[in-house]
Design a protein around this motif. Structure first.
Motif, PDB file in Angstrom:
ATOM      1  N   HIS A  42       8.693  -1.035  40.237  1.00 22.73           N
ATOM      2  CA  HIS A  42       8.260  -1.275  38.863  1.00 22.73           C
ATOM      3  C   HIS A  42       7.520  -0.069  38.284  1.00 22.73           C
ATOM      4  O   HIS A  42       7.795   0.355  37.164  1.00 22.73           O
ATOM      5  N   PHE A  43       6.576   0.474  39.038  1.00 17.90           N
ATOM      6  CA  PHE A  43       5.740   1.540  38.499  1.00 17.90           C
ATOM      7  C   PHE A  43       6.298   2.939  38.736  1.00 17.90           C
ATOM      8  O   PHE A  43       6.066   3.835  37.940  1.00 17.90           O
ATOM      9  N   ARG A 101       0.282   4.453  32.531  1.00 19.29           N
ATOM     10  CA  ARG A 101       1.311   4.491  31.481  1.00 19.29           C
ATOM     11  C   ARG A 101       1.867   3.101  31.178  1.00 19.29           C
ATOM     12  O   ARG A 101       2.259   2.820  30.055  1.00 19.29           O
ATOM     13  N   LYS A 102       1.912   2.233  32.179  1.00 17.79           N
ATOM     14  CA  LYS A 102       2.468   0.893  31.977  1.00 17.79           C
ATOM     15  C   LYS A 102       1.387  -0.177  31.848  1.00 17.79           C
ATOM     16  O   LYS A 102       1.702  -1.365  31.836  1.00 17.79           O
ATOM     17  N   ILE A 105       1.610  -3.138  29.342  1.00 14.08           N
ATOM     18  CA  ILE A 105       2.534  -4.250  29.633  1.00 14.08           C
ATOM     19  C   ILE A 105       1.768  -5.399  30.276  1.00 14.08           C
ATOM     20  O   ILE A 105       2.031  -6.567  30.017  1.00 14.08           O
TER      21      ILE A 105
END
Length: 196
Positions: A42-43, A101-102, A105
């Motif tokens: 995911h990351f 960065r994520k 979300i």
């Protein structure tokens, strides 16, 4: 003259990477092996580097999780996983950047009327707590005492820290995190200056 001198090409030596049994994952990384693989995908996505002894993204995530799960010296983390300290340092920094960065979300405070209405309903249904949209608290994260403005980081318990304010929803998921205050700052001051 240079054509007569022997050239020296140092041989690269890579440490043996240690593979783990699945039962060891939770103790070392606080996640199961399947979860570490999912978090890594995911990351970090697909592995970008294949040269020489490059770490796979799963190995990079293992270095990061080991470091944040049991903070210590990067030398010890590197030795336990089988990488050099400088590799552990660069890996932790790189993975943190990718996670930040994520972060939007995963970490979102309710702002629209619909989000606020849903948050209130969840607190009411789960905990019979009317009109709540979240829970808030501050905690002190120990740090090495910095050289500049060192006294500002010493908290009321007499150790250097960063005062972190976080909110969560009824599912115990973070909805906001503020890590911009030194340990000497009182929780109420952080609250008054927050965007919440």
């Amino acid at each position: 003259m240079a054509e007569f001198m022997p050239t020296y090409q140092p041989t690269k030596v890579f440490k043996d990477r240690r593979e783990l049994k699945e039962v060891d994952y939770r103790a070392l990384y606080r996640f199961s092996k399947v979860n570490v693989e999912w978090i890594s995908n995911h990351f970090l996505g697909e592995t970008e580097e294949y040269r020489g002894g490059a770490l796979s993204n799963i190995e990079r995530m293992r270095v990061f999780l080991r470091y944040v799960g049991d903070p210590g010296f990067q030398i010890g983390i590197g030795e336990a996983i089988g990488v050099h300290q400088s590799t552990a340092s660069r890996t932790v920094s790189n993975v943190i950047t990718r996670i930040v960065r994520k972060s939007s979300i995963w970490i979102r405070f309710p702002t629209t009327c619909e989000d606020l209405y849903n948050a209130k309903n969840e607190w009411q249904e789960k905990f019979n707590f009317p009109s709540a949209i979240g829970a808030i608290d501050c905690t002190h994260i120990p740090i090495l005492n910095p050289f500049i403005h060192a006294n500002e980081y010493v908290n009321r318990k007499n150790f250097a820290s960063i005062n972190v304010q976080a909110t969560c929803n009824s599912n115990e998921e973070f909805t906001s995190v503020d890590v911009s205050w030194p340990g000497s700052v009182h929780d109420s001051r952080i609250w008054k200056n927050s965007d919440i």
